[in-house]
Design a protein around this motif. Structure first.
Motif, PDB file in Angstrom:
ATOM      1  N   PHE A 182       0.864  -1.177   0.000  1.00  0.00           N
ATOM      2  CA  PHE A 182       0.000   0.000   0.000  1.00  0.00           C
ATOM      3  C   PHE A 182       0.897   1.222   0.000  1.00  0.00           C
ATOM      4  O   PHE A 182       2.100   1.129   0.272  1.00  0.00           O
ATOM      5  N   VAL A 183       0.320   2.351  -0.340  1.00  0.00           N
ATOM      6  CA  VAL A 183       1.061   3.608  -0.311  1.00  0.00           C
ATOM      7  C   VAL A 183       0.692   4.326   0.979  1.00  0.00           C
ATOM      8  O   VAL A 183      -0.481   4.632   1.216  1.00  0.00           O
ATOM      9  N   ALA A 184       1.693   4.560   1.805  1.00  0.00           N
ATOM     10  CA  ALA A 184       1.490   5.272   3.066  1.00  0.00           C
ATOM     11  C   ALA A 184       1.740   6.757   2.847  1.00  0.00           C
ATOM     12  O   ALA A 184       2.604   7.136   2.044  1.00  0.00           O
ATOM     13  N   ILE A 185       0.984   7.570   3.540  1.00  0.00           N
ATOM     14  CA  ILE A 185       1.208   9.013   3.525  1.00  0.00           C
ATOM     15  C   ILE A 185       1.687   9.386   4.921  1.00  0.00           C
ATOM     16  O   ILE A 185       0.963   9.202   5.907  1.00  0.00           O
ATOM     17  N   PHE A 186       2.928   9.845   4.986  1.00  0.00           N
ATOM     18  CA  PHE A 186       3.571  10.145   6.260  1.00  0.00           C
ATOM     19  C   PHE A 186       3.753  11.647   6.451  1.00  0.00           C
ATOM     20  O   PHE A 186       4.027  12.370   5.491  1.00  0.00           O
ATOM     21  N   LYS A 187       3.655  12.074   7.689  1.00  0.00           N
ATOM     22  CA  LYS A 187       4.012  13.434   8.060  1.00  0.00           C
ATOM     23  C   LYS A 187       5.541  13.508   8.070  1.00  0.00           C
ATOM     24  O   LYS A 187       6.209  12.647   8.637  1.00  0.00           O
ATOM     25  N   ARG A 188       6.084  14.516   7.422  1.00  0.00           N
ATOM     26  CA  ARG A 188       7.538  14.698   7.433  1.00  0.00           C
ATOM     27  C   ARG A 188       7.944  15.272   8.794  1.00  0.00           C
ATOM     28  O   ARG A 188       7.291  16.167   9.315  1.00  0.00           O
ATOM     29  N   THR A 189       8.985  14.722   9.364  1.00  0.00           N
ATOM     30  CA  THR A 189       9.514  15.242  10.616  1.00  0.00           C
ATOM     31  C   THR A 189      10.946  15.696  10.370  1.00  0.00           C
ATOM     32  O   THR A 189      11.546  15.387   9.344  1.00  0.00           O
ATOM     33  N   PHE A 190      11.478  16.397  11.326  1.00  0.00           N
ATOM     34  CA  PHE A 190      12.773  17.026  11.137  1.00  0.00           C
ATOM     35  C   PHE A 190      13.752  16.617  12.235  1.00  0.00           C
ATOM     36  O   PHE A 190      13.379  15.966  13.201  1.00  0.00           O
ATOM     37  N   GLU A 191      14.974  17.020  12.074  1.00  0.00           N
ATOM     38  CA  GLU A 191      16.042  16.605  12.981  1.00  0.00           C
ATOM     39  C   GLU A 191      15.706  16.918  14.441  1.00  0.00           C
ATOM     40  O   GLU A 191      15.974  16.116  15.319  1.00  0.00           O
ATOM     41  N   GLU A 192      15.084  18.054  14.702  1.00  0.00           N
ATOM     42  CA  GLU A 192      14.760  18.399  16.090  1.00  0.00           C
ATOM     43  C   GLU A 192      13.713  17.461  16.695  1.00  0.00           C
ATOM     44  O   GLU A 192      13.593  17.375  17.908  1.00  0.00           O
ATOM     45  N   ASP A 193      12.989  16.723  15.856  1.00  0.00           N
ATOM     46  CA  ASP A 193      11.996  15.758  16.341  1.00  0.00           C
ATOM     47  C   ASP A 193      12.588  14.369  16.579  1.00  0.00           C
ATOM     48  O   ASP A 193      11.992  13.548  17.257  1.00  0.00           O
ATOM     49  N   ARG A 194      13.743  14.104  15.987  1.00  0.00           N
ATOM     50  CA  ARG A 194      14.277  12.742  15.919  1.00  0.00           C
ATOM     51  C   ARG A 194      14.480  12.110  17.295  1.00  0.00           C
ATOM     52  O   ARG A 194      14.085  10.975  17.516  1.00  0.00           O
ATOM     53  N   GLU A 195      15.107  12.815  18.225  1.00  0.00           N
ATOM     54  CA  GLU A 195      15.384  12.216  19.536  1.00  0.00           C
ATOM     55  C   GLU A 195      14.104  11.788  20.252  1.00  0.00           C
ATOM     56  O   GLU A 195      14.063  10.734  20.865  1.00  0.00           O
ATOM     57  N   GLU A 196      13.074  12.588  20.160  1.00  0.00           N
ATOM     58  CA  GLU A 196      11.797  12.232  20.787  1.00  0.00           C
ATOM     59  C   GLU A 196      11.165  11.038  20.075  1.00  0.00           C
ATOM     60  O   GLU A 196      10.670  10.113  20.716  1.00  0.00           O
ATOM     61  N   LEU A 197      11.195  11.038  18.752  1.00  0.00           N
ATOM     62  CA  LEU A 197      10.533   9.985  17.979  1.00  0.00           C
ATOM     63  C   LEU A 197      11.204   8.620  18.143  1.00  0.00           C
ATOM     64  O   LEU A 197      10.517   7.606  18.160  1.00  0.00           O
ATOM     65  N   ILE A 198      12.531   8.581  18.266  1.00  0.00           N
ATOM     66  CA  ILE A 198      13.194   7.280  18.372  1.00  0.00           C
ATOM     67  C   ILE A 198      12.914   6.595  19.712  1.00  0.00           C
ATOM     68  O   ILE A 198      13.128   5.397  19.840  1.00  0.00           O
ATOM     69  N   LYS A 199      12.388   7.327  20.675  1.00  0.00           N
ATOM     70  CA  LYS A 199      12.031   6.743  21.967  1.00  0.00           C
ATOM     71  C   LYS A 199      10.663   6.062  21.941  1.00  0.00           C
ATOM     72  O   LYS A 199      10.321   5.322  22.855  1.00  0.00           O
ATOM     73  N   LEU A 200       9.890   6.303  20.888  1.00  0.00           N
ATOM     74  CA  LEU A 200       8.526   5.783  20.813  1.00  0.00           C
ATOM     75  C   LEU A 200       8.506   4.338  20.337  1.00  0.00           C
ATOM     76  O   LEU A 200       9.382   3.906  19.587  1.00  0.00           O
ATOM     77  N   SER A 201       7.477   3.603  20.718  1.00  0.00           N
ATOM     78  CA  SER A 201       7.253   2.281  20.148  1.00  0.00           C
ATOM     79  C   SER A 201       6.876   2.460  18.680  1.00  0.00           C
ATOM     80  O   SER A 201       6.484   3.550  18.255  1.00  0.00           O
ATOM     81  N   ASN A 202       6.959   1.392  17.914  1.00  0.00           N
ATOM     82  CA  ASN A 202       6.579   1.468  16.504  1.00  0.00           C
ATOM     83  C   ASN A 202       5.137   1.940  16.343  1.00  0.00           C
ATOM     84  O   ASN A 202       4.828   2.749  15.473  1.00  0.00           O
ATOM     85  N   VAL A 203       4.248   1.423  17.188  1.00  0.00           N
ATOM     86  CA  VAL A 203       2.833   1.796  17.103  1.00  0.00           C
ATOM     87  C   VAL A 203       2.656   3.282  17.410  1.00  0.00           C
ATOM     88  O   VAL A 203       1.960   4.008  16.685  1.00  0.00           O
ATOM     89  N   GLU A 204       3.284   3.766  18.463  1.00  0.00           N
ATOM     90  CA  GLU A 204       3.145   5.180  18.817  1.00  0.00           C
ATOM     91  C   GLU A 204       3.769   6.081  17.755  1.00  0.00           C
ATOM     92  O   GLU A 204       3.233   7.153  17.457  1.00  0.00           O
ATOM     93  N   LEU A 205       4.866   5.653  17.173  1.00  0.00           N
ATOM     94  CA  LEU A 205       5.475   6.419  16.089  1.00  0.00           C
ATOM     95  C   LEU A 205       4.488   6.555  14.934  1.00  0.00           C
ATOM     96  O   LEU A 205       4.255   7.658  14.424  1.00  0.00           O
ATOM     97  N   LEU A 206       3.880   5.444  14.525  1.00  0.00           N
ATOM     98  CA  LEU A 206       2.946   5.499  13.403  1.00  0.00           C
ATOM     99  C   LEU A 206       1.699   6.311  13.741  1.00  0.00           C
ATOM    100  O   LEU A 206       1.148   6.981  12.867  1.00  0.00           O
ATOM    101  N   ARG A 207       1.260   6.285  14.986  1.00  0.00           N
ATOM    102  CA  ARG A 207       0.125   7.133  15.373  1.00  0.00           C
ATOM    103  C   ARG A 207       0.445   8.610  15.105  1.00  0.00           C
ATOM    104  O   ARG A 207      -0.441   9.394  14.773  1.00  0.00           O
ATOM    105  N   ARG A 208       1.694   8.984  15.253  1.00  0.00           N
ATOM    106  CA  ARG A 208       2.093  10.381  15.061  1.00  0.00           C
ATOM    107  C   ARG A 208       2.371  10.746  13.610  1.00  0.00           C
ATOM    108  O   ARG A 208       2.143  11.882  13.213  1.00  0.00           O
ATOM    109  N   VAL A 209       2.911   9.807  12.853  1.00  0.00           N
ATOM    110  CA  VAL A 209       3.395  10.192  11.519  1.00  0.00           C
ATOM    111  C   VAL A 209       2.599   9.644  10.346  1.00  0.00           C
ATOM    112  O   VAL A 209       2.721  10.156   9.232  1.00  0.00           O
ATOM    113  N   LEU A 210       1.791   8.605  10.545  1.00  0.00           N
ATOM    114  CA  LEU A 210       0.985   8.068   9.459  1.00  0.00           C
ATOM    115  C   LEU A 210      -0.287   8.900   9.350  1.00  0.00           C
ATOM    116  O   LEU A 210      -1.127   8.891  10.246  1.00  0.00           O
ATOM    117  N   THR A 211      -0.432   9.649   8.261  1.00  0.00           N
ATOM    118  CA  THR A 211      -1.555  10.580   8.126  1.00  0.00           C
ATOM    119  C   THR A 211      -2.589  10.120   7.107  1.00  0.00           C
ATOM    120  O   THR A 211      -3.630  10.763   6.961  1.00  0.00           O
TER     121      THR A 211
END
Length: 106
Positions: free
Chosen positions: A30-59
């Motif tokens: 399938f084609v996913a549409i993701f929210k683009r994130t930036f370097e300042e977001d990276r440290e916070e995002l890498i701490k998330l579980s896969n599910v929580e990450l996708l809740r934030r970035v899969l739009t």
């Protein structure tokens, strides 16, 4: 040309290996549409579980079911998707790969 103001979202194809009831595997995508994130977001995002990450970035997504009927991106379908461990893993990997700008091999 270098773009300093990229689009807020990007699309990427996610391929998932699906186990068949009588054995074997088939590939679905399938084609996913993701929210683009930036370097300042990276440290916070890498701490998330896969599910929580996708809740934030899969739009959104461009997805069809087994009858080739479009699957709407809504809360109920997202929650069903997030229970599919293999699909979540593959979507997360595709997100990180595309968001950091890694070039794919030919």
């Amino acid at each position: 040309m270098f773009i300093l103001t990229p689009d807020e979202t990007f699309k990427a194809t996610v391929k998932v290996q699906v186990a068949m009831p009588k054995g074997g595997w088939r590939e679905e995508s399938f084609v996913a549409i993701f929210k683009r994130t930036f370097e300042e977001d990276r440290e916070e995002l890498i701490k998330l579980s896969n599910v929580e990450l996708l809740r934030r970035v899969l739009t959104g997504w461009e997805m069809v079911d087994e009858n080739r009927v479009p699957v709407p991106f809504n809360e109920q379908n997202l929650e069903a998707f997030l229970r599919l461990t293999g699909a979540v893993r593959e979507a997360m990997l595709v997100y990180w790969h595309h968001n950091v700008g890694a070039k794919e091999k030919n």
